[in-house]
Design a protein around this motif. Structure first.
Motif, PDB file in Angstrom:
ATOM      1  N   ARG A 144      16.139   0.595  -9.939  1.00  0.00           N
ATOM      2  CA  ARG A 144      15.523  -0.064 -11.093  1.00  0.00           C
ATOM      3  C   ARG A 144      16.257   0.375 -12.357  1.00  0.00           C
ATOM      4  NH1 ARG A 144      11.432   3.889  -9.820  1.00  0.00           N
ATOM      5  NH2 ARG A 144      11.209   5.456 -11.484  1.00  0.00           N
ATOM      6  N   ALA A 145      15.892  -0.265 -13.457  1.00  0.00           N
ATOM      7  CA  ALA A 145      16.466   0.047 -14.759  1.00  0.00           C
ATOM      8  C   ALA A 145      15.353   0.184 -15.777  1.00  0.00           C
ATOM      9  CB  ALA A 145      17.459  -1.037 -15.205  1.00  0.00           C
ATOM     10  N   GLU A 146      15.607   0.966 -16.811  1.00  0.00           N
ATOM     11  CA  GLU A 146      14.642   1.184 -17.872  1.00  0.00           C
ATOM     12  C   GLU A 146      15.348   1.161 -19.214  1.00  0.00           C
ATOM     13  OE1 GLU A 146      12.631   4.819 -17.300  1.00  0.00           O
ATOM     14  OE2 GLU A 146      11.422   4.135 -15.598  1.00  0.00           O
ATOM     15  N   GLY A 147      14.590   0.877 -20.242  1.00  0.00           N
ATOM     16  CA  GLY A 147      15.089   0.985 -21.596  1.00  0.00           C
ATOM     17  C   GLY A 147      16.041  -0.108 -22.016  1.00  0.00           C
ATOM     18  N   LEU A 148      15.976  -1.297 -21.393  1.00  0.00           N
ATOM     19  CA  LEU A 148      16.856  -2.379 -21.803  1.00  0.00           C
ATOM     20  C   LEU A 148      16.534  -2.808 -23.230  1.00  0.00           C
ATOM     21  CD1 LEU A 148      17.268  -2.447 -18.675  1.00  0.00           C
ATOM     22  CD2 LEU A 148      17.495  -4.917 -18.887  1.00  0.00           C
ATOM     23  N   PRO A 149      17.535  -3.145 -24.010  1.00  0.00           N
ATOM     24  CA  PRO A 149      17.268  -3.547 -25.407  1.00  0.00           C
ATOM     25  C   PRO A 149      16.651  -4.934 -25.473  1.00  0.00           C
ATOM     26  CG  PRO A 149      19.581  -3.809 -24.895  1.00  0.00           C
ATOM     27  CD  PRO A 149      18.973  -3.162 -23.688  1.00  0.00           C
ATOM     28  N   GLU A 188      12.110  -4.117 -17.656  1.00  0.00           N
ATOM     29  CA  GLU A 188      12.145  -2.981 -16.748  1.00  0.00           C
ATOM     30  C   GLU A 188      12.238  -3.518 -15.323  1.00  0.00           C
ATOM     31  OE1 GLU A 188       9.002  -0.291 -17.397  1.00  0.00           O
ATOM     32  OE2 GLU A 188       9.704   0.329 -19.381  1.00  0.00           O
ATOM     33  N   PRO A 189      13.400  -4.052 -14.966  1.00  0.00           N
ATOM     34  CA  PRO A 189      13.533  -4.691 -13.652  1.00  0.00           C
ATOM     35  C   PRO A 189      13.535  -3.676 -12.528  1.00  0.00           C
ATOM     36  CG  PRO A 189      15.655  -4.592 -14.751  1.00  0.00           C
ATOM     37  CD  PRO A 189      14.661  -4.085 -15.757  1.00  0.00           C
ATOM     38  N   ILE A 190      13.023  -4.115 -11.407  1.00  0.00           N
ATOM     39  CA  ILE A 190      13.026  -3.324 -10.173  1.00  0.00           C
ATOM     40  C   ILE A 190      13.720  -4.167  -9.113  1.00  0.00           C
ATOM     41  CG2 ILE A 190      11.616  -2.219  -8.410  1.00  0.00           C
ATOM     42  CD1 ILE A 190       9.475  -1.765 -10.502  1.00  0.00           C
ATOM     43  N   TRP A 191      14.807  -3.660  -8.560  1.00  0.00           N
ATOM     44  CA  TRP A 191      15.573  -4.408  -7.558  1.00  0.00           C
ATOM     45  C   TRP A 191      15.350  -3.859  -6.156  1.00  0.00           C
ATOM     46  CZ3 TRP A 191      18.182  -3.275 -12.271  1.00  0.00           C
ATOM     47  CH2 TRP A 191      18.501  -4.404 -13.043  1.00  0.00           C
ATOM     48  N   VAL A 196      15.153 -11.778 -21.454  1.00  0.00           N
ATOM     49  CA  VAL A 196      16.271 -11.134 -20.772  1.00  0.00           C
ATOM     50  C   VAL A 196      16.087 -11.328 -19.277  1.00  0.00           C
ATOM     51  CG1 VAL A 196      15.099  -8.890 -20.759  1.00  0.00           C
ATOM     52  CG2 VAL A 196      17.577  -8.988 -20.498  1.00  0.00           C
ATOM     53  N   ASP A 197      17.164 -11.734 -18.613  1.00  0.00           N
ATOM     54  CA  ASP A 197      17.168 -11.943 -17.159  1.00  0.00           C
ATOM     55  C   ASP A 197      18.233 -11.021 -16.564  1.00  0.00           C
ATOM     56  OD1 ASP A 197      15.305 -13.963 -17.565  1.00  0.00           O
ATOM     57  OD2 ASP A 197      16.889 -15.454 -17.867  1.00  0.00           O
ATOM     58  N   PRO A 198      17.925  -9.775 -16.338  1.00  0.00           N
ATOM     59  CA  PRO A 198      18.962  -8.809 -15.963  1.00  0.00           C
ATOM     60  C   PRO A 198      19.307  -8.880 -14.477  1.00  0.00           C
ATOM     61  CG  PRO A 198      16.874  -7.691 -16.146  1.00  0.00           C
ATOM     62  CD  PRO A 198      16.614  -9.120 -16.520  1.00  0.00           C
ATOM     63  N   TYR A 199      20.560  -8.549 -14.189  1.00  0.00           N
ATOM     64  CA  TYR A 199      21.043  -8.294 -12.839  1.00  0.00           C
ATOM     65  C   TYR A 199      22.169  -7.282 -12.950  1.00  0.00           C
ATOM     66  CZ  TYR A 199      25.087 -11.339 -13.789  1.00  0.00           C
ATOM     67  OH  TYR A 199      26.222 -11.898 -14.309  1.00  0.00           O
ATOM     68  N   VAL A 200      22.513  -6.661 -11.839  1.00  0.00           N
ATOM     69  CA  VAL A 200      23.538  -5.619 -11.796  1.00  0.00           C
ATOM     70  C   VAL A 200      24.758  -6.170 -11.071  1.00  0.00           C
ATOM     71  CG1 VAL A 200      24.129  -3.292 -11.029  1.00  0.00           C
ATOM     72  CG2 VAL A 200      21.819  -3.791 -11.819  1.00  0.00           C
ATOM     73  N   GLN A 201      25.894  -5.976 -11.675  1.00  0.00           N
ATOM     74  CA  GLN A 201      27.168  -6.380 -11.086  1.00  0.00           C
ATOM     75  C   GLN A 201      28.035  -5.137 -10.889  1.00  0.00           C
ATOM     76  OE1 GLN A 201      29.560  -9.941 -12.482  1.00  0.00           O
ATOM     77  NE2 GLN A 201      30.898  -8.319 -13.208  1.00  0.00           N
ATOM     78  N   VAL A 202      28.616  -5.013  -9.699  1.00  0.00           N
ATOM     79  CA  VAL A 202      29.420  -3.847  -9.335  1.00  0.00           C
ATOM     80  C   VAL A 202      30.801  -4.321  -8.919  1.00  0.00           C
ATOM     81  CG1 VAL A 202      29.546  -1.768  -7.924  1.00  0.00           C
ATOM     82  CG2 VAL A 202      27.314  -2.704  -8.537  1.00  0.00           C
ATOM     83  N   LEU A 203      31.838  -3.690  -9.485  1.00  0.00           N
ATOM     84  CA  LEU A 203      33.230  -3.982  -9.159  1.00  0.00           C
ATOM     85  C   LEU A 203      33.864  -2.733  -8.575  1.00  0.00           C
ATOM     86  CD1 LEU A 203      34.317  -5.935 -12.376  1.00  0.00           C
ATOM     87  CD2 LEU A 203      33.571  -6.878 -10.193  1.00  0.00           C
ATOM     88  N   PHE A 204      34.509  -2.897  -7.398  1.00  0.00           N
ATOM     89  CA  PHE A 204      35.152  -1.763  -6.743  1.00  0.00           C
ATOM     90  C   PHE A 204      36.261  -2.285  -5.848  1.00  0.00           C
ATOM     91  CE2 PHE A 204      35.279   1.217  -3.047  1.00  0.00           C
ATOM     92  CZ  PHE A 204      35.898   2.261  -3.715  1.00  0.00           C
ATOM     93  N   ALA A 205      37.466  -1.786  -6.069  1.00  0.00           N
ATOM     94  CA  ALA A 205      38.611  -2.092  -5.224  1.00  0.00           C
ATOM     95  C   ALA A 205      38.841  -3.586  -5.080  1.00  0.00           C
ATOM     96  CB  ALA A 205      38.453  -1.440  -3.848  1.00  0.00           C
ATOM     97  N   GLY A 206      38.698  -4.312  -6.164  1.00  0.00           N
ATOM     98  CA  GLY A 206      38.915  -5.746  -6.130  1.00  0.00           C
ATOM     99  C   GLY A 206      37.778  -6.547  -5.551  1.00  0.00           C
ATOM    100  N   GLN A 207      36.698  -5.906  -5.164  1.00  0.00           N
ATOM    101  CA  GLN A 207      35.533  -6.590  -4.622  1.00  0.00           C
ATOM    102  C   GLN A 207      34.418  -6.599  -5.661  1.00  0.00           C
ATOM    103  OE1 GLN A 207      34.687  -5.427  -0.421  1.00  0.00           O
ATOM    104  NE2 GLN A 207      36.278  -3.903  -0.751  1.00  0.00           N
TER     105      GLN A 207
END
Length: 1717
Positions: free
Chosen positions: A189-194, A239-242, A216-227
């Motif tokens: 999850r995340a907290e404290g989004l502006p 305060e989204p919970i994924w 706000v419509d939050p999501y998490v994006q992860v980049l690693f090794a070209g993926q």
């Protein structure tokens, strides 16, 4: 080429990738090509047909204009693709990935030590059990502005199969064989989004929709090794919970070190980043013996970026993308990371890390190459204690002082805001009730903590959080700055917040930071001692290492003991302690610290310091950083960021933050770049962060006298009165702020609430103020002793005064004064203070130095009467300005400065007018001299009067010498003087004349002689101490196609002083390797390899010498690099020996380490050309032995972020001359022949114009920048010298990036008018103008007049004919005689009895021997330039600092008034020789049977063999077909004939052909000589079936087996263990070689017999067995396939025959029996 749009903080970067070849690709009959991809840019090589070992030798250049952080995160992906064309995308064979940051961090990224590396190509990640033994030979380099980048394509023989695993491109510590792994990133999850909407937009939305949802419509994006992986989008949630998991499949250890985690706001138009965090895998893993895989959390990670206030146009949006330091807290994210190593043999693999316990709760779904895991509905939330126990933290801050407030905001009320995380913003946007209901679980837990704590303060019930100071109107300080009246009462802030208790991790980081700070301070002290040339720097370094050792032993053990009771911190502490013990063996290191090794040990200590800093960066800290904002009239103006660990409290001093409980000076800045260089405010603030139950200690660090006043929420205290004296003496190398290249500098000094300025000095970069600034009645608050030990900081800012507009900022520096209390005595050793240099900073770069001293004097009860008087010079009347007192200003001595005025060069236009009558003005410390006026600059730019001098008073301390200013002015009509350019010589130490031995150093004091005989070479002076033995080379032998000779060097060396006699003994070694000890010739035993024929000297040319020198240089580098770490005694010395006549070596390349000798490398060859990998000037100190070149600058200096205004752009010309300074004394002796008009510049040549023949040799260019759209170039040479320009446009080389020119050009020039040689490489274009690829410029004048004699290199051997002919018009004896005459030596003398000739060695050889060791001659000796080839970089004016290639060349110069030189050397490229390769296919055996007989079903094959030379696929040849082979044997008696052109030296086949039908001309390719043979099964109605292949390198392939039974697959798979032969040396060879089939278990052989043209191949013994083929077929049918049937038939036939015989014989036998016959 890709060029991205440039914005601020961006610089030009270039990535070069050279694809050379591929090895061991999957499959055999392939058509592979390589795709090089960086980010979104892709480039492809050409396609190679029918091979799994393609040879490309192509390279690509990628240009970028992006920030370094963005560039380093880009992924370099190399893919090998099979059969790609316009109609199909091709089949992916394998890929290799690494980030650009890894390339940049490799040693030698931009140096000449770049070597070709092998990349391990991995198959698709869906098949983790596939083989990974596929290699791509790749050459990668990375360069930025100002760095050097070189790619060198090595010959194919440099990379063999034995180097596949030893030369892989992998960082240090990464194993060659890596495994597949899954990286599980769990996002909770995340907290404290502006807030992403304003109040107006919220009201509009509520009016239309009827509800006020979060925008706000939050999501998490992860980049690693070209993926890339994404979570689901949580609609309208702050305060989204994924509770989702992203899985990456990548090799382990990964070559991409950072994982980019970003929270984004989903939008239909464009997604916006909210915050970014980079997770460095190196910080959460350990590769030691007790190491662990990358493991993190569950832990909170904090994200920083722009301000939390929503605006439509966010000027700091780049900060949310992770570019730069964040200015505010954005959010925090709860994540965890685990790694699972995949084992293909095991069906189940366990996960390392905390996620292993949760595996049974997870179900997963696949999304392309990234798998996303999500919780099932029955899964509960993560436990609140999983991330640590929630504690209440208390932050206290007190603003003691706020000064230097910019005048633009001084008219409005100002207050300060302190934030930590989101808690201050919650105080602003929510009510306290809502806050406690929102974080109910936090409040409940904190209440338990409060109730259970005995240390809790009793009076905290009424304590509420106060995060802002009250607004206050600033008070004017001067006309530029304001200050806030914080006097007796200081405003304070209080913030209570709740965070997970991870303070133990922060304590560990503080301990390591403490060690690193002490080490850094100690190393700075050592470097300062070395810089100021103080005594015994090694003692201080030993003390620093001793202190570090003590800290590593006791401090680390202390916190390990404390962490034993808090798992899991104990294991972490043990790992840190183990690391420190391994990294530092302080006892051994201290014992090796000596005066000669101080600099090397400093480098080792700095390397250890960087590792300590890396270790101190804790990735799992839950407490966010503290931000301090200055707010004016409700608008945020400037900020500062304070790391939370630096102010974290602990009862143990080592664990406490370095700024906790201390008064810290903080400068609030506005932003980045030049706008952020000016200070918006300077504050003195006291910060304390700790647990609430530790709050009783939060005031313990305040200066004594403070007391808490709760009514005013601020402490107050008594004050002290001081007087500050600022002694501003001078500055140097300041920033050029005006268009003239100069500045009008003045300094503004700030201390407390007062400020003063120095006087303005016009048009100088090295001002000497010599001014005392006195600050009266300075009020400071605090204890007197504490102020003495830690006084406030003095800020000094330098500005450029302009006539119109405000002053321009030039730089800033800081200083602390020396404090004298009222009861102290004003005297040594602390008083008076000494002048010191302070580094001036402008942004992130340096902008000069300032020489000053500062003293803070306390005013006692008697007032100013007790203060020391201000004593200044009485002979200076400067009005109200006070000079620096006598006790502080340096002691002066009278110096004489002699200036050699030689000439001016390359002066550019000034104000659109050419410079016609220039003059040079020299100034130092207020005194100076002017040169003679040049009447006509175009006609003769040299001065008529060479030497002038002036006397000046300078400090006796050479480090305090002021700079010397050189200005060039143009005298124009009506008495006008226009400044052309200027330069400041900051250090005069190298120009100081030191007469250590007056008799020996006087140029004509000693009478010396140089005598040469056939056995002895003598240099005679007073005394007789030293002997130098020099071995004379024997006649050279040539063997193996390269030049060899005996070892030549110094046999024994002893120190030589000016009063000793040096004797050089010339001896000669003679050995004959072709004879044994008895003088008889050796006989070759039967079965030995035939000896290689010795080449005749007449067969050699200049290229033989060149390639031998290149190979020797490469071998020496490799040998030295392989044993660089070996230490014997105090020095490392090595000799390089070559296997040749006259020496017996244990190995081919042997390093011999000697102790106590001079360090030198002796690998000279008899016919040897010194190949320098860089410019010749770098080897001989720019040829400035007596004539120096000073660049003249004009124009405003460029900032660090402004790459368009570099120093190269500001150069407007050169001043050539020299300086000599010495103390004036009466006992300075002069020689009788001393010319007083020339001063110390005796025996220098005159500067009259001279005609010179310049001969330029251009050998080749390498790594040229592509200029055409096809990635190639058509280069040709252009020579420009003065008004002469030669364009060799007709001889352009088509489509080459590594062209071989082999050209020489003769140009007549006149010095000094034509002194700059420009060699350019242009790209030829059929239509339009030709494009400049790059150019290099040479200063020929310094070379011509240098004592190193760079006119024509001294060869290693004297010859009067042949390719090694002596090129210089002067013979060695004449050169030696001239050198002796110039150095006033008596000699040389050849004798006794005149000229002596011994075994073809005349006095020319003896003189040449002396010339090669001329640097050993005392006093006058210097190294002479040898015969050489220099490598120069090619630069483009539009891309400053980025190499566009390199060019190999050399220059000879011959004066026209001397004997004309001989013809130029013939260095034209070698023409390839025509060869014809004949391959005779006799037999094959054990061929795989592919076909099935329709009627009988038996296996058979219709065998034929196909062959071609690599690069000549169109010349494929096939044998006839051996039909219906049922045994796998084929008989052919077929011959292939391949004519080709071949270069013996390069071992390459030369092919000239057009790339396409539209090509204008043919392109020349150089390809390794390799023969490809394939075996096929012929089919009538379908495509032929491929069965197997083999590729043979004609220069080194395994010897064939004598029989088919002895031919095994190991002949191909284990090449290194097999004897190899070369067809070019062996001429003919026969045998059996294995074909490699589709499966390595299948193999079959054939006989190959290549022979040279004109020779007949002998038929092997088995070649006539085709006559027995019918019998073999019968044998196969009967004995193999129908064996039992044949036995039955034979048995039946025998039975029938027996029965027939019985029936036939029975009647007769019966009759005989009846009749009794």
């Amino acid at each position: 080429f890709c060029t991205m749009k440039r914005s601020k903080h961006r610089g030009h970067k270039e990535d070069r990738n050279g694809v050379i070849e591929a090895r061991q690709l999957v499959g055999l009959n392939m058509d592979p090509m390589v795709c090089v991809e960086i980010g979104e840019d892709k480039k492809y090589t050409s396609m190679k047909e029918s091979t799994n070992c393609p040879y490309y030798n192509e390279y690509f250049v990628f240009d970028f204009h992006v920030p370094p952080d963005v560039m380093f995160d880009k992924i370099l992906k190399l893919s090998v693709i099979h059969s790609k064309n316009l109609l199909r995308s091709g089949t992916l064979v394998g890929t290799f990935k690494l980030d650009v940051g890894t390339i940049y961090s490799q040693p030698g990224r931009g140096s000449t030590q770049n070597q070709t590396t092998l990349l391990q190509i991995n198959t698709d990640n869906t098949d983790i059990s596939a083989s990974i033994c596929r290699f791509l030979s790749q050459n990668i380099s990375f360069s930025t502005n100002g760095s050097v980048c070189r790619l060198s394509c090595l010959p194919s023989k440099c990379i063999t199969s034995s180097l596949c695993f030893s030369n892989l491109l992998i960082p240090e510590g990464v194993p060659a064989e890596r495994q597949w792994a899954r990286y599980y990133l769990k996002i909770y999850r995340a907290e404290g989004l502006p807030r992403m909407n304003t109040s107006i937009m919220a009201n509009v939305k509520k009016a239309f929709i009827g509800e006020n949802k979060d925008l706000v419509d939050p999501y998490v994006q992860v980049l690693f090794a070209g993926q890339k992986g994404k979570t689901s989008v949580q609609k309208s949630c702050y305060e989204p919970i994924w509770n989702e998991q992203i899985v990456f499949t990548e090799m382990f250890p990964p070559l991409c070190k950072r994982m980019k985690i970003q929270i984004r706001d989903s939008d239909k138009v464009n997604d916006v980043a909210i915050g970014t965090h980079f997770l460095d895998l190196r910080k959460i893993a350990n590769d030691g013996d007790k190491g662990f895989l990358p493991t993190l959390g569950p832990a909170w990670v904090n994200m920083y970026g722009s301000t939390r206030t929503y605006t439509l146009m966010d000027e700091y949006q780049e900060l949310n993308e992770g570019l730069g330091e964040g200015v505010s807290f954005r959010a925090r994210l709860l994540i965890s990371l685990g790694v699972e190593i995949l084992d293909p043999s095991s069906p189940e693999s366990c996960i390392t890390g905390p996620l292993g316990l949760l595996r049974h709760f997870l179900c997963w779904r696949s999304v392309t190459s990234v798998k996303i895991w999500s919780y099932a509905h029955t899964c509960s939330f993560i436990s609140q204690t999983a991330t640590g126990k929630v504690e209440e933290f208390f932050l206290f801050g007190s603003f003691l002082e706020a000064t230097m407030i910019d005048r633009k905001i001084g008219d409005k009320p100002i207050n300060f805001e302190v934030t930590i995380g989101i808690f201050h913003y919650l105080l602003i946007f929510f009510l306290n009730i809502f806050l406690f209901s929102k974080f109910s679980f936090v409040v409940e837990e904190t209440e338990l903590i409060h109730n259970s704590s005995d240390e809790e303060m009793d009076d905290d019930g009424d304590l509420t959080s106060v995060a802002t100071t009250p607004p206050m109107k600033p008070v004017i300080t001067d006309r530029n700055y304001f200050h806030l009246p914080y006097f007796e009462r200081k405003p304070c802030i209080y913030i209570k917040s709740w965070w997970q208790d991870q303070k133990r991790r922060l304590y560990n980081a503080n301990i390591i930071d403490n060690l690193a700070d002490k080490l850094e301070d100690g190393l700075n002290d050592v470097q300062e001692i070395i810089k100021t040339e103080k005594a015994y720097p090694e003692r201080r370094l030993r003390g620093v290492l001793e202190e570090l050792s003590h800290g590593c032993r006791y401090d680390i053990l202390r916190f390990i003991w404390r962490s034993k009771f808090s798992f899991p911190f104990y294991s972490l502490s043990v790992n840190i302690h183990t690391f420190l013990n391994k990294m530092l063996d302080s006892k051994a290191m201290r014992s090796q610290v000596k005066r000669s090794t101080v600099r090397d040990k400093i480098k080792l200590a700095q390397n250890f310091l960087s590792k300590l800093r890396f270790l101190a960066d804790e990735p799992q800290h839950s407490v966010p950083d503290v931000f301090i904002w200055m707010i004016s009239n409700g608008k945020r103006i400037a900020y500062a960021r304070v790391p939370s660990k630096d102010i974290l409290y602990s009862s143990i001093d080592e664990e406490r933050g370095k700024e906790c409980g201390k008064v810290k000076t903080i400068f609030l800045r506005k932003g980045f770049g030049p706008a952020g260089w000016t200070v918006q405010s300077k504050i003195e603030i006291y910060l304390w962060l700790g647990l609430s139950r530790q709050r009783k200690d939060y005031l313990s660090g305040l200066p004594n006298g403070f007391e808490e006043n709760k009514l005013s929420k601020g402490p107050g205290m008594l004050k002290q009165i001081f007087q500050l004296r600022v002694h501003m003496y001078q500055a140097r190398s300041l920033f050029a702020a005006d268009s003239t290249g100069l500045s009008d500098p003045f300094a503004r000094v700030f201390f407390s609430t007062q400020s003063q300025v120095t006087e303005v000095l016009a048009e100088t970069l090295c001002p000497t103020w010599d001014q005392l600034l006195v600050f009266e009645n300075v009020e400071l608050f605090g204890e007197a002793n504490e102020l003495r030990d830690d006084p406030p900081i003095i800020v000094i800012e330098l500005y450029d005064q302009d006539t119109v507009g405000k002053a321009d900022f030039m730089g800033r520096t800081f200083a602390k004064p020396v404090v004298k209390m009222a009861d102290e005595h004003y005297g040594p050793p602390r008083f008076p203070p000494q002048l010191e240099y302070y580094q001036i900073y402008r942004g992130n770069g340096t902008a000069g130095e300032m020489l000053a001293a500062f003293e803070l004097l306390q005013i006692g009860p008697n007032g100013k009467a007790d203060l020391p008087p201000i004593d200044g010079p009485t002979d200076i009347d400067r009005g109200p300005l006070l000079p620096v007192p006598l006790g502080i200003r340096p002691v002066l001595s009278k110096y004489r400065i002699e200036v050699l005025f030689w000439g001016l060069r390359d002066l550019k236009r000034v104000n659109l007018a050419q410079v016609d009558r220039p003059r040079v003005d020299i100034e130092c410390a207020g005194k100076g001299v002017q040169s003679a006026l040049i009447p006509n600059y175009k006609k003769n730019p040299n001065f008529s009067t060479l030497v002038k001098w002036f006397e000046v008073d300078l400090p006796e301390n050479e480090l305090l010498h002021p700079p010397l200013n050189i200005r060039v002015v143009d005298c124009r009509a009506f008495g006008r003087y226009t400044l052309v350019g200027s330069v400041a010589v900051t250090s005069l130490r190298k120009f100081i004349y030191r007469a250590t031995d007056k008799q020996a150093n006087n140029w004509s004091a000693a009478t010396e002689s140089l005598r040469l005989t056939s056995h002895h070479l003598c240099f005679l002076t007073q005394g007789s101490d030293a002997v130098i033995k020099v071995e004379v080379k024997k006649k050279n032998s040539f063997k193996k196609g390269r030049v060899c000779s005996t070892f030549t060097g110094l046999k024994e060396f002893c120190g030589v002083s000016p009063t000793t006699r040096a004797v050089a003994l010339c001896t000669k070694k003679q050995k004959d390797d072709d004879k044994d000890g008895k003088g008889k010739k050796k006989k070759r035993k039967k079965g030995d390899e035939p000896e290689e024929e010795e080449l005749d000297e007449s067969m050699l040319d200049w290229w033989s010498k060149y390639f031998a020198s290149i190979e020797t240089l490469t071998e020496v580098r490799n040998a030295v690099a392989s044993r660089a770490s070996r230490r014997v005694g105090d020095y490392i010395h090595y000799l390089y020996r070559t296997r040749c006549d006259g020496w017996k070596c244990r190995t081919d390349n042997e390093l011999v380490f000697l102790k106590g000798t001079t360090c030198f490398c002796a690998y000279f060859l008899a016919f040897h050309t010194q190949v320098y990998p860089k410019e010749l000037e770098s080897e001989f100190d720019n040829f400035e032995d007596w004539l120096h070149s000073f660049n003249l600058f004009r124009g405003k200096g460029g900032d660090d972020d402004d790459q368009n205004a570099t120093d190269e752009d500001r150069i407007v010309g050169k001043f050539k001359g020299s300086l000599c300074m010495y103390k004036v004394s009466d006992d300075l002796s002069r020689d009788v022949s001393f010319d007083s008009t020339m001063g110390m510049f005796q025996n220098i040549p005159h500067n009259d114009p001279i005609n010179v023949l310049v001969r330029i040799y251009v050998i080749r260019a390498t790594d040229l920048h592509p200029a055409d759209i096809n990635g190639k170039a058509d280069p040709y040479i252009t020579i420009k010298l003065g008004k002469t320009e030669i364009k060799d446009k007709e001889n352009y080389i088509s489509k080459q990036l590594n062209p071989l020119f082999g050209k020489s050009f003769d140009v007549e020039a006149t010095f000094p008018m034509d002194s700059t040689l420009t060699v350019s490489i242009y790209d030829w274009d059929l239509v339009g103008t030709d494009d400049l690829i790059g150019e290099t410029k040479l200063d020929l004048e310094n070379r011509f007049y240098s004592k190193h004699r760079a006119t024509c290199g001294v060869t290693c051997n004297y010859a009067i004919h042949g390719y090694n002919v002596w090129r210089d018009p002067m013979k060695p004896t004449q050169i030696l005689a001239k050198l002796c005459k110039d150095g006033k030596l008596d000699g040389p003398h050849y004798g006794p009895g005149g000229r002596v000739k011994v075994e073809n060695r005349t006095d020319e050889h003896l003189a040449l021997t002396v010339l090669k060791h001329w640097e050993e001659i005392p006093r006058v000796g210097c190294k002479l330039v040898p015969e050489h080839v220099e490598t120069r970089p090619l630069l483009h004016p539009d891309k400053p600092g980025i190499e566009q290639g390199r060019i190999e060349m050399w220059v000879d110069m011959f004066p026209k008034d001397m004997t004309a030189p001989g013809p130029a050397l013939d260095i034209s490229p070698r023409k390839p020789k025509k060869f014809e390769l004949r391959v005779i296919i006799w037999n094959t055996d054990e061929v795989v049977l592919e076909d099935d007989d329709i009627f009988t079903g038996e296996k058979s094959s219709d065998i034929f063999v196909r062959g071609w030379l690599k690069g000549q696929q169109e010349d494929k040849q096939d044998t006839d077909v051996h039909y219906h082979s049922i045994t796998g044997e084929g008989n052919f008696n077929w011959r292939f004939v391949y004519p080709f052109d071949y270069l013996m030296a390069e071992e390459k086949i030369v092919i000239s052909k057009k790339e396409s039908m539209f090509a204008w001309d043919e392109t020349e390719y150089k390809i390794p000589a390799r023969l490809n043979l394939q075996v096929w099964d012929a089919d009538h109605f379908s495509a032929d079936d491929f069965l197997g292949a083999i590729e043979l390198d004609l220069n080194r392939f395994p010897r064939g087996a004598k029989t088919a039974k002895q031919c095994t697959i190991q002949m191909v798979t284990e090449e290194t263990e097999m004897p190899v032969v070369s067809i070019f040396k062996q001429k003919r060879i026969k045998g059996w070689w294995p074909f490699v089939a589709r499966n390595e278990d299948d193999e079959f052989e054939l006989t190959v017999n290549p022979s040279e043209p004109g020779r007949l191949a002998c038929r092997p013994d088995t070649s006539l067995q085709w006559l027995l083929t019918p019998f073999k077929a019968i044998k196969h049918l009967v004995c193999t396939q129908n064996k039992w049937l044949a036995i039955r038939i034979v048995a039946a036939l025998l039975l029938l025959a027996t029965l027939a015989l019985f029936l036939y014989s029975m009647p007769g036998y019966a009759v005989k029996k009846v009749l009794g016959a």
